[in-house]
Scaffold this active site. Structure first.
Site, short mmCIF file in Angstrom:
data_model
loop_
_atom_site.label_atom_id
_atom_site.label_comp_id
_atom_site.label_asym_id
_atom_site.label_seq_id
_atom_site.Cartn_x
_atom_site.Cartn_y
_atom_site.Cartn_z
N PRO A 1 0.65 -1.19 -0.12
CA PRO A 1 -0.05 -0.03 -0.02
C PRO A 1 0.56 1.30 0.10
O PRO A 1 0.26 2.47 -0.37
CB PRO A 1 -0.79 -0.13 1.39
N SER A 2 2.22 1.31 0.37
CA SER A 2 3.03 2.46 0.58
C SER A 2 3.27 3.24 -0.69
O SER A 2 3.22 2.57 -2.03
CB SER A 2 4.13 2.30 1.33
N CYS A 3 3.56 4.46 -0.54
CA CYS A 3 4.00 5.19 -1.66
C CYS A 3 5.45 5.28 -2.06
O CYS A 3 6.37 5.92 -2.20
CB CYS A 3 3.83 6.69 -1.30
N ASP A 4 5.99 3.68 -2.38
CA ASP A 4 7.37 3.65 -2.46
C ASP A 4 7.30 2.40 -3.53
O ASP A 4 6.59 1.53 -3.48
CB ASP A 4 7.98 3.10 -1.15
N ASN B 1 5.08 4.92 6.48
CA ASN B 1 3.99 5.62 5.38
C ASN B 1 2.75 5.45 6.28
O ASN B 1 1.52 5.73 5.78
CB ASN B 1 3.90 4.88 4.08
#
Ligand SMILES: Cc1ncc(COP(=O)(O)O)c(C=O)c1O
Length: 373
Positions: A323-326, A363
């Site tokens: 789910p993270s922005c990475d 995050n």
């Protein structure tokens, strides 16, 4: 690439838990942990077993293994405190991390821990000062070729340095008691232990020639769990290990072992929810509420998990991400799954080892809670 055609491998108990719990969570089958421990000790009846607490340090898992008679292998003050709170005595604890900080050494020594690994002069000096009189064992470098999660470069020394360090330890207020190695985690080559045992024997003889009689060989961990591909069973590995031990050490020695993954890996199912889907450059992307940073860290080192969406149907290729922005947060670059919808559950099997233990809140995404059933 793995292909998932049905979700029949997901235990009914886990599906029931999933009905009224927030995801992501880790469901651990208590009986399976007990069974895995029993199978292991039956296959290697002469070995003293020390569960590697780092694998999954859930207190209830520690209690199950403590009740079953396991010892424990640790590296930190927090792990020590956890064990002491569970009533584990110091004489059932060892520390095989060759790099220990001084407060931990002092606390462990104070709690009655008597066995420590080392692989340098620096560690001898620290142990002699802060844990005098301890039994210390050298970490030998061995091949990690059969391992899917190698542990070689950061630790260990070659045979001649190993012998020199053991001999030097005897000049301090320490007891050089043995040798340890690790064939690498998730090791699928049953011969790896035998090769490492053979190499250990060389060191054993070198120090014997200098008048030092070692007593113990710690054969480490590395026993694999079934993720996607089939693996050698604990019995197959134990047969190879026991045979090598008999050949190299026919008069018998103390055997320690410190498995982690094999006791808890297959007992765990990670339950996640699909949060998004997208099509990018002809690829189907599926996003779950669990990813590399909050539970599936080992997927970036090559561990592939089997995933089971709750619905069955025709298979499609998916890239599965967290789910993270990475963009490191990709769990599988190619898996065949029936198409799930946003909100559907996805069950991830054999996820009890090195998952929640590695997880962070990066995050702002939660670390999966653990439920035992
Ligand atoms: C020193 C040591 N012992 C035991 C283990 C447990 O290994 P496994 O989970 O492969 O059995 C590890 C894993 O990193 C380790 O570093």
């Amino acid at each position: 690439m793995s292909t998932i055609t049905s979700n029949k491998n997901i235990p009914q108990h886990v599906k029931r838990l999933a009905q009224n719990r927030e995801t992501p969570f880790l469901a651990i089958n208590k009986n399976k942990v007990q069974r895995k421990f029993r199978q292991f000790t039956e296959a290697m009846p002469d070995a003293r077993v020390f569960y590697a607490v780092k694998t999954n340090s859930n207190k209830r898992i520690v209690n199950i293994l403590h009740d079953a008679g396991s010892g424990f292998e640790i590296s930190s003050k927090d792990e020590l405190d956890l064990l002491l709170n569970c009533g584990v005595p110091g004489n059932k604890i060892i520390s095989s991390n060759p790099l220990k900080n001084i407060p931990f050494i002092r606390a462990a020594h104070g709690a009655g821990v008597k066995y420590f690994a080392f692989d340098s002069e620096t560690e001898i000096a620290k142990l002699a000062e802060h844990a005098p009189g301890s039994n210390i064992y050298i970490r030998l470098t061995v091949s990690n070729e059969g391992s899917q999660w190698p542990l070689s470069r950061k630790f260990g020394v070659e045979t001649e340095i190993a012998a020199d360090l053991l001999i030097n330890a005897a000049r301090h207020n320490l007891i050089p008691c043995g040798i340890t190695f690790h064939v690498g985690s998730q090791c699928i080559d049953a011969n790896s232990w035998g090769n490492a045992i053979k190499k250990s024997r060389l060191v054993w003889e070198m120090v014997k020639a200098q008048g030092i009689e070692l007593k113990m060989l710690n054969i480490g961990g590395g026993f694999p769990v079934e993720y996607v591909d089939s693996i050698p069973s604990v019995n197959q590995i134990a047969t190879a290990v026991n045979k090598s031990l008999k050949t190299e050490f026919p008069n018998g020695i103390d055997i320690f072992t410190e498995p982690g993954r094999t006791f808890v890996g297959e007992a765990g199912t990670l339950v996640s929810t699909v949060i998004a889907k997208a099509k990018r450059n002809e690829e189907n992307w599926l996003y779950l509420d669990v990813g590399v940073f909050n539970g599936l860290m080992e997927s970036i080192g090559g561990i592939e998990y089997s995933m089971y969406p709750e619905k069955t149907g025709p298979l499609q290729k998916w890239v599965v991400a967290g789910p993270s922005c990475d963009s490191m947060d990709v769990i599988s670059n190619e898996i065949r799954l029936p198409e799930p919808e946003v909100g559907d559950k996805v069950y991830i099997a054999s996820a009890g080892a090195y998952t929640t233990a590695y997880a962070s809140r990066f995050n702002g995404f939660p670390i999966p809670k653990t439920y035992l059933y």
